[in-house]
Design an enzyme around this catalytic site. Sequence first.
Site, PDB file in Angstrom:
ATOM      1  N   GLY A 153       2.130  51.088   0.692  1.00  0.00           N
ATOM      2  CA  GLY A 153       3.049  51.291  -0.415  1.00  0.00           C
ATOM      3  C   GLY A 153       2.774  52.526  -1.246  1.00  0.00           C
ATOM      4  O   GLY A 153       3.536  52.837  -2.157  1.00  0.00           O
ATOM      5  N   TYR A 154       1.692  53.222  -0.946  1.00  0.00           N
ATOM      6  CA  TYR A 154       1.375  54.475  -1.637  1.00  0.00           C
ATOM      7  C   TYR A 154       0.840  55.461  -0.611  1.00  0.00           C
ATOM      8  O   TYR A 154      -0.205  56.056  -0.778  1.00  0.00           O
ATOM      9  CB  TYR A 154       0.348  54.208  -2.734  1.00  0.00           C
ATOM     10  N   ILE A 155       1.592  55.648   0.465  1.00  0.00           N
ATOM     11  CA  ILE A 155       1.085  56.400   1.610  1.00  0.00           C
ATOM     12  C   ILE A 155       0.888  57.866   1.303  1.00  0.00           C
ATOM     13  O   ILE A 155      -0.122  58.468   1.708  1.00  0.00           O
ATOM     14  CB  ILE A 155       2.011  56.196   2.845  1.00  0.00           C
TER      15      ILE A 155
END
Length: 226
Positions: A153-155
Amino acid sequence: MRTLMELNLEGKRALVTGASKGIGAAVAEVLAAEGCHLRLAARNADALTALARRLTAAHGTEVAVHAVDLRVPADLERLAEAAADTDILVNNAGDIPAGTLDQVGPQAWRHGWDLKVYGYVDLTRLVYARMRERGHGVIINDIGASGGHPTAGYIAGSAGNAALMAFTKAPGPPPPRRHPRGGRRQPGPGWTPTGSPRWPRPAPRSRPGWPRCPTAAWPNRVRWPT
């Protein structure tokens, strides 16, 4: 009255990026309390000016304000030139967007990295060159813990932070004394002003003997080569 640890920073000159709010403003507050003279950099001139006035009134320190966009090479070079006498550089500016691989498009990815990744790299190169000429200096890179704990979700941020971890460690083995040093600070999960978590993981435990807190800073200091 809060009692601070004596860090022997009286009279040192520090440049803090992303200083208009959040971690950057908090770092500026601590450095001012320790007697540092400051250069504060961010895009929001009004917020920087308000912070500078407050720090000067509270601590009597010299504070210069630089309203710059570190994505713009000319702004970055102008800041490095103005801060040529910097003893301490704190790279903190960044706003990499959250999202999964299929949610973060190429423009958003590059826009985030231009500030958080390439901004750190380019400003470090310019400031480090001047520190090396003088034979001393410290550079601290404020890097999110997602670099070591990536999440889908925070790649873009996870990958950017991992790159900065490598950048901070890679320059080489310990140099002789009186040469610039580099290091990183890795806060744990934080909360944005809207109350949304930057990345959905529980706060990591700090190492034994270190304070437990939501943004545990794990010491990781490396020396850079001559």
